[in-house]
Design an enzyme around this catalytic site. Structure first.
Site, PDB file in Angstrom:
ATOM      1  N   ASN A   1       0.843  -1.157   0.091  1.00  0.00           N
ATOM      2  CA  ASN A   1      -0.068  -0.191  -0.026  1.00  0.00           C
ATOM      3  C   ASN A   1       0.620   1.376  -0.150  1.00  0.00           C
ATOM      4  O   ASN A   1       0.494   2.325  -0.777  1.00  0.00           O
ATOM      5  CB  ASN A   1      -0.874  -0.069   1.288  1.00  0.00           C
ATOM      6  CG  ASN A   1      -1.532   1.442   1.547  1.00  0.00           C
ATOM      7  OD1 ASN A   1      -2.605   1.636   0.986  1.00  0.00           O
ATOM      8  ND2 ASN A   1      -0.904   1.870   2.605  1.00  0.00           N
TER       9      ASN A   1
ATOM     10  N   TYR B   1       3.910  10.003 -10.534  1.00  0.00           N
ATOM     11  CA  TYR B   1       2.930   9.123  -9.940  1.00  0.00           C
ATOM     12  C   TYR B   1       2.343   8.129 -10.830  1.00  0.00           C
ATOM     13  O   TYR B   1       2.242   6.901 -10.457  1.00  0.00           O
ATOM     14  CB  TYR B   1       2.066   9.910  -9.158  1.00  0.00           C
ATOM     15  CG  TYR B   1       1.009   9.125  -8.314  1.00  0.00           C
ATOM     16  CD1 TYR B   1       1.288   8.568  -6.987  1.00  0.00           C
ATOM     17  CD2 TYR B   1      -0.472   9.187  -8.684  1.00  0.00           C
ATOM     18  CE1 TYR B   1       0.348   7.960  -6.460  1.00  0.00           C
ATOM     19  CE2 TYR B   1      -1.287   8.473  -8.142  1.00  0.00           C
ATOM     20  CZ  TYR B   1      -0.863   7.861  -6.651  1.00  0.00           C
ATOM     21  OH  TYR B   1      -1.830   7.253  -5.972  1.00  0.00           O
TER      22      TYR B   1
ATOM     23  N   LYS C   1       2.523   3.850 -10.903  1.00  0.00           N
ATOM     24  CA  LYS C   1       1.552   2.891 -10.632  1.00  0.00           C
ATOM     25  C   LYS C   1       1.401   1.965 -12.087  1.00  0.00           C
ATOM     26  O   LYS C   1       0.856   0.996 -11.855  1.00  0.00           O
ATOM     27  CB  LYS C   1       0.199   3.717 -10.459  1.00  0.00           C
ATOM     28  CG  LYS C   1       0.377   4.382  -9.076  1.00  0.00           C
ATOM     29  CD  LYS C   1       0.571   3.471  -7.953  1.00  0.00           C
ATOM     30  CE  LYS C   1       0.254   4.258  -6.576  1.00  0.00           C
ATOM     31  NZ  LYS C   1       0.333   3.206  -5.434  1.00  0.00           N
TER      32      LYS C   1
ATOM     33  N   THR D   1      -7.682  11.512   1.862  1.00  0.00           N
ATOM     34  CA  THR D   1      -6.444  11.192   2.550  1.00  0.00           C
ATOM     35  C   THR D   1      -5.636  12.332   2.491  1.00  0.00           C
ATOM     36  O   THR D   1      -5.477  13.123   1.682  1.00  0.00           O
ATOM     37  CB  THR D   1      -5.868   9.708   2.316  1.00  0.00           C
ATOM     38  OG1 THR D   1      -5.330  10.004   1.097  1.00  0.00           O
ATOM     39  CG2 THR D   1      -6.943   8.746   2.224  1.00  0.00           C
TER      40      THR D   1
HETATM   41  N1  LIG Z   1      -6.143   8.697  -1.660  1.00  0.00           N
HETATM   42  C1  LIG Z   1      -6.649   8.313  -2.921  1.00  0.00           C
HETATM   43  O1  LIG Z   1      -7.581   8.951  -3.546  1.00  0.00           O
HETATM   44  C2  LIG Z   1      -5.980   7.169  -3.727  1.00  0.00           C
HETATM   45  C3  LIG Z   1      -6.176   6.920  -5.008  1.00  0.00           C
HETATM   46  C4  LIG Z   1      -5.671   5.859  -6.014  1.00  0.00           C
HETATM   47  C5  LIG Z   1      -4.660   5.230  -4.914  1.00  0.00           C
HETATM   48  N2  LIG Z   1      -4.176   5.154  -3.897  1.00  0.00           N
HETATM   49  C6  LIG Z   1      -3.202   4.703  -3.441  1.00  0.00           C
HETATM   50  O2  LIG Z   1      -3.564   3.852  -1.945  1.00  0.00           O
HETATM   51  C7  LIG Z   1      -2.407   3.848  -1.295  1.00  0.00           C
HETATM   52  C8  LIG Z   1      -2.685   4.692  -0.083  1.00  0.00           C
HETATM   53  O3  LIG Z   1      -2.894   5.918  -0.230  1.00  0.00           O
HETATM   54  P1  LIG Z   1      -3.308   7.062   0.893  1.00  0.00           P
HETATM   55  O4  LIG Z   1      -4.224   8.036   0.047  1.00  0.00           O
HETATM   56  O5  LIG Z   1      -3.727   6.218   1.996  1.00  0.00           O
HETATM   57  O6  LIG Z   1      -1.867   7.784   0.998  1.00  0.00           O
HETATM   58  P2  LIG Z   1      -1.450   8.432   2.585  1.00  0.00           P
HETATM   59  O7  LIG Z   1      -2.586   9.006   3.376  1.00  0.00           O
HETATM   60  O8  LIG Z   1      -0.454   9.785   1.928  1.00  0.00           O
HETATM   61  O9  LIG Z   1      -0.589   7.355   3.245  1.00  0.00           O
HETATM   62  C9  LIG Z   1       0.581   6.923   2.336  1.00  0.00           C
HETATM   63  C10 LIG Z   1       1.316   5.930   3.311  1.00  0.00           C
HETATM   64  O10 LIG Z   1       2.317   5.452   2.642  1.00  0.00           O
HETATM   65  C11 LIG Z   1       3.425   5.541   3.799  1.00  0.00           C
HETATM   66  N3  LIG Z   1       5.027   5.439   3.193  1.00  0.00           N
HETATM   67  C12 LIG Z   1       5.374   6.532   2.676  1.00  0.00           C
HETATM   68  N4  LIG Z   1       6.692   6.591   2.269  1.00  0.00           N
HETATM   69  C13 LIG Z   1       7.063   5.121   2.979  1.00  0.00           C
HETATM   70  C14 LIG Z   1       8.080   4.736   3.036  1.00  0.00           C
HETATM   71  N5  LIG Z   1       9.250   4.850   2.519  1.00  0.00           N
HETATM   72  N6  LIG Z   1       8.126   3.082   3.588  1.00  0.00           N
HETATM   73  C15 LIG Z   1       6.942   2.779   4.342  1.00  0.00           C
HETATM   74  N7  LIG Z   1       5.644   3.384   4.124  1.00  0.00           N
HETATM   75  C16 LIG Z   1       5.734   4.729   3.612  1.00  0.00           C
HETATM   76  C17 LIG Z   1       2.883   6.455   4.748  1.00  0.00           C
HETATM   77  O11 LIG Z   1       3.771   6.408   5.727  1.00  0.00           O
HETATM   78  P3  LIG Z   1       4.377   7.516   6.850  1.00  0.00           P
HETATM   79  O12 LIG Z   1       2.841   7.872   7.751  1.00  0.00           O
HETATM   80  O13 LIG Z   1       5.348   6.871   7.828  1.00  0.00           O
HETATM   81  O14 LIG Z   1       4.553   8.661   6.071  1.00  0.00           O
HETATM   82  C18 LIG Z   1       1.512   6.298   4.728  1.00  0.00           C
HETATM   83  O15 LIG Z   1       1.325   5.470   5.646  1.00  0.00           O
HETATM   84  C19 LIG Z   1      -0.990   4.318  -2.172  1.00  0.00           C
HETATM   85  O16 LIG Z   1      -0.519   3.379  -2.764  1.00  0.00           O
HETATM   86  C20 LIG Z   1      -1.907   5.459  -2.981  1.00  0.00           C
HETATM   87  O17 LIG Z   1      -0.960   5.595  -4.329  1.00  0.00           O
HETATM   88  C21 LIG Z   1      -4.875   6.399  -3.271  1.00  0.00           C
END
Ligand SMILES: NC(=O)c1ccc[n+]([C@@H]2O[C@H](COP(=O)([O-])OP(=O)(O)OC[C@H]3O[C@@H](n4cnc5c(N)ncnc54)[C@H](OP(=O)(O)O)[C@@H]3O)[C@@H](O)[C@H]2O)c1
Length: 229
Positions: free
Chosen positions: A75, A152, A156, A187
């Site tokens: 994730n 980004y 992906k 988020t």
């Molecule tokens: N939000 C959306 O609308 C959306 C849409 C499509 C896909 N996604 C995908 O869903 C996933 C989660 O996204 P999110 O929206 O929840 O993002 P987010 O709130 O920014 O959280 C990102 C997470 O990744 C962790 N992270 C970043 N760098 C890291 C590293 N070097 N090692 C380990 N962990 C790391 C962060 O940890 P820290 O807390 O330690 O920084 C955090 O827990 C991602 O793959 C994103 O691309 C999200």
């Protein structure tokens, strides 16, 4: 009880995914960079996916206690070029984004495959996005055209390619590998602009993490169904 590991489980969709898997009576290792960020009911495991020593240590911890891993959710990701146009993006932005969302996934998956094989039946879920769809982008899809992040989106797309390649190698081993788009979720990544909650996004991953043995592998889908590659 099934054993699961979720990367980036300290906040956002990863945190919700870890929480929902724990609710399904799994023992969930929440991969976090700050131990106190792990959701209640999970076991924090320090895991910066860009740090090979941390990844090796996480595999050792899971292996020594359980000897297997039933579910891996890749994730963790960052977006180094939010709001930028392709022409503005440098190789530095690309490297930073690929470091977590592509190379990090390979580091973790490579380390965990022996434990996933040992489980007999296992699931890998890769968190991707519809913005990764080269078909939709080249067809002029409104959303993909509106969000043309070079680093980004292409990271992906690379993750989608990894999904298919791992799925093909592991086909028949009992390990199903699928890529999911959680939808546009509120988020930190999206500046809390998404129309869906992190919990709703997590549910898409949880469905693929809990597939039965006759479930699909090598797919790319959202809650609404398959997405073209
Ligand atoms: N939000 C959306 O609308 C959306 C849409 C499509 C896909 N996604 C995908 O869903 C996933 C989660 O996204 P999110 O929206 O929840 O993002 P987010 O709130 O920014 O959280 C990102 C997470 O990744 C962790 N992270 C970043 N760098 C890291 C590293 N070097 N090692 C380990 N962990 C790391 C962060 O940890 P820290 O807390 O330690 O920084 C955090 O827990 C991602 O793959 C994103 O691309 C999200």
């Amino acid at each position: 009880m099934k054993i699961a590991l979720v990367t980036g489980a300290g906040r956002g969709i990863g945190r919700e995914t870890a929480r929902q898997l724990a609710e399904r009576e799994m023992i969930v290792f929440a991969g976090v960079r700050e131990e106190n960020h792990a959701p209640e009911g999970t076991r924090p495991i320090l895991l910066d996916v860009t740090d090979p020593a941390a990844v090796a240590s996480a595999a050792k911890i899971v292996g020594e206690e359980f000897g297997r891993l039933d579910v891996l959710v890749n994730n963790a990701a960052t977006c180094g070029d939010f709001g930028m146009t392709p022409a503005e993006v440098t190789a530095k932005h690309m490297r930073a984004t690929y470091e977590v969302g592509v190379f990090g996934v390979v580091t973790v998956t490579h380390a965990m495959i022996p434990l996933l094989r040992a489980a007999g039946e296992a699931r890998i879920v890769n968190m991707t996005t519809r913005l990764a769809s080269i078909s939709l982008t080249s067809a002029g899809d409104d959303l993909n055209v509106a969000w043309p992040m070079l680093a980004y989106n292409s990271a992906k797309s690379a993750l989608n390619a990894l999904t298919v390649l791992y799925a093909n190698e592991l086909r028949g081993s009992g390990i199903l590998v699928n890529a999911v788009d959680p939808g546009h979720c509120a988020t930190d990544l999206t500046g809390h602009t998404g129309s869906r909650t992190a919990a709703e996004g997590a549910a898409v991953a949880v469905r693929m993490a809990t597939l039965g043995g006759d479930g699909p592998t090598g797919t790319f889908s959202s809650q609404e169904g398959p997405i073209p590659w």
